[in-house]
Design a protein around this motif. Sequence first.
Motif, short mmCIF file in Angstrom:
data_model
loop_
_atom_site.label_atom_id
_atom_site.label_comp_id
_atom_site.label_asym_id
_atom_site.label_seq_id
_atom_site.Cartn_x
_atom_site.Cartn_y
_atom_site.Cartn_z
N TRP A 1 7.41 -8.74 5.26
CA TRP A 1 7.63 -7.30 5.47
C TRP A 1 9.01 -6.90 5.01
O TRP A 1 9.96 -7.69 5.07
CB TRP A 1 7.51 -6.94 6.95
N THR B 1 -3.66 -1.96 5.02
CA THR B 1 -5.01 -1.53 5.35
C THR B 1 -5.30 -1.75 6.84
O THR B 1 -4.48 -2.31 7.57
CB THR B 1 -6.05 -2.29 4.51
N ASP C 1 -8.06 2.66 0.75
CA ASP C 1 -7.13 1.91 -0.08
C ASP C 1 -5.79 1.66 0.61
O ASP C 1 -4.86 1.13 0.00
CB ASP C 1 -6.89 2.62 -1.42
N LYS D 1 13.05 1.63 -1.59
CA LYS D 1 12.42 0.61 -2.44
C LYS D 1 13.37 0.09 -3.51
O LYS D 1 13.39 -1.11 -3.80
CB LYS D 1 11.17 1.19 -3.10
N ARG E 1 7.01 -1.72 5.06
CA ARG E 1 6.07 -1.82 3.95
C ARG E 1 5.91 -3.30 3.63
O ARG E 1 6.78 -4.13 3.97
CB ARG E 1 6.54 -1.04 2.72
N VAL F 1 -2.21 2.42 3.04
CA VAL F 1 -1.01 3.24 2.89
C VAL F 1 0.16 2.32 2.56
O VAL F 1 0.13 1.12 2.82
CB VAL F 1 -0.69 4.03 4.19
N GLU F 2 1.19 2.90 1.96
CA GLU F 2 2.35 2.08 1.59
C GLU F 2 3.34 1.94 2.73
O GLU F 2 3.97 0.90 2.89
CB GLU F 2 3.05 2.69 0.37
N TRP F 3 3.49 3.00 3.57
CA TRP F 3 4.51 3.03 4.60
C TRP F 3 3.90 3.29 5.97
O TRP F 3 2.96 4.06 6.11
CB TRP F 3 5.53 4.16 4.31
N GLY G 1 3.83 -5.88 -1.93
CA GLY G 1 3.56 -4.68 -2.71
C GLY G 1 2.17 -4.12 -2.47
O GLY G 1 1.88 -3.00 -2.92
N GLU G 2 1.31 -4.87 -1.77
CA GLU G 2 -0.02 -4.34 -1.48
C GLU G 2 0.07 -3.25 -0.43
O GLU G 2 1.02 -3.18 0.36
CB GLU G 2 -0.96 -5.46 -1.01
N ARG G 3 -0.91 -2.39 -0.39
CA ARG G 3 -0.95 -1.31 0.58
C ARG G 3 -1.47 -1.84 1.92
O ARG G 3 -2.24 -2.81 1.97
CB ARG G 3 -1.81 -0.16 0.06
N ASP H 1 1.58 6.88 10.66
CA ASP H 1 1.69 6.96 9.21
C ASP H 1 2.83 7.91 8.82
O ASP H 1 3.53 8.46 9.69
CB ASP H 1 0.36 7.37 8.57
#
Length: 363
Positions: free
Chosen positions: A192, A220, A303, A164, A212, A305-307, A216-218, A330
């Motif tokens: 992305w 879903t 909510d 990041k 990711r 995941v980030e990755w 910056g959003e997770r 994941d």
Amino acid sequence: MAPRNTEWTCVPLSDAINFDRLDSHTYRVNLNENYCIGAVPNGGYVGSCMLAAASAYLCERDQPDALTAHFEYPARTSPGPAVIVIEDVKLGRSLLSTVHLTLWQGGLKPQAPWITPSVSHRVVLAYATYTNLRTFSGISMPTGYESSPAAALPEPLPDFGALKTSAGDNAWEEAKLLPGPASGLLNSLRNWHFYLPRGHPQTPGVLDMWVRAASGERITQAALPYVADSFPINLHAYLAAPELRELLLAPPSRKRGRRDASDGRGGEEEEDRDGEGQVEARQSLWFPTVVMNLEVKTALPEDGVEWLAVRVTSKQIRDGRFDLEVQVRDAEGEMVVLSHQIALIMSMERNTAKRASSTKASL
């Protein structure tokens, strides 16, 4: 004809898949041009829009999650308004419901029947089966595949903080789009961050990457079709045989001029490596999706995941068409979604060409 807008601004996917409910079985979406390849919205992104509408429709039955989806792309979509029509195929009382989805564009109306039969075109068709993945129950047992090397996450695991802040670590680096006019045709890729292995692929013919969201959003459940259909610009080089990959990644030669005869080599023409030319050559290609199948294996946290780890393979690239097998997991290695796709390799000119006008419906 060039796309209407090649400028990119970050639009979160949650905003880009927003819809309005027109009646019990009809929804309106606005396909965002910042999710386009050339002049055509990414097929997975369009799939996310359609499944978001279907999820809202089936939430009333407590079946908000797509279990499987099959998409057909008979015509090019366009950025702008579209209407999604949902037809009931079989509505289950508790476990499973199946619906048919049609995305229409052109000749849209502000009131029912919402489309103009002689003008509107069916540009994407889908069948989807819905359930509630959080309450789905039954027998579970490990398979032999789960203990095989193919099921393991790619090693080494990345330093996510370094990815990041520094766009890479010792084993992974971010795939970047080089500046230039051609890169403006690839807006969807900018949504992305793709992190690829440094150097050679870990397995020949396999693209392993971590992704990711650039917003910056997770990530879903609603994003999964878009995740499964999003790849870095050099996807084809990773899928190619090792000996061909070197040629694909090496910039093409160009003549840079004549050497000074005083160097003792007779004033020959020098060769240089045109990195910008190589990138533009790749960006002249379009990989439209013809068919995409999805099978969702597990529900992501509410909510998100980030990755996500994505593995892509192809069995054959031949006569301008190829298959893609996509596995999405994941950060703990849990299988999230499987996808199989058929795509074409075409000139970007086919993507951006002016569309022939027609008064006939695309049926």
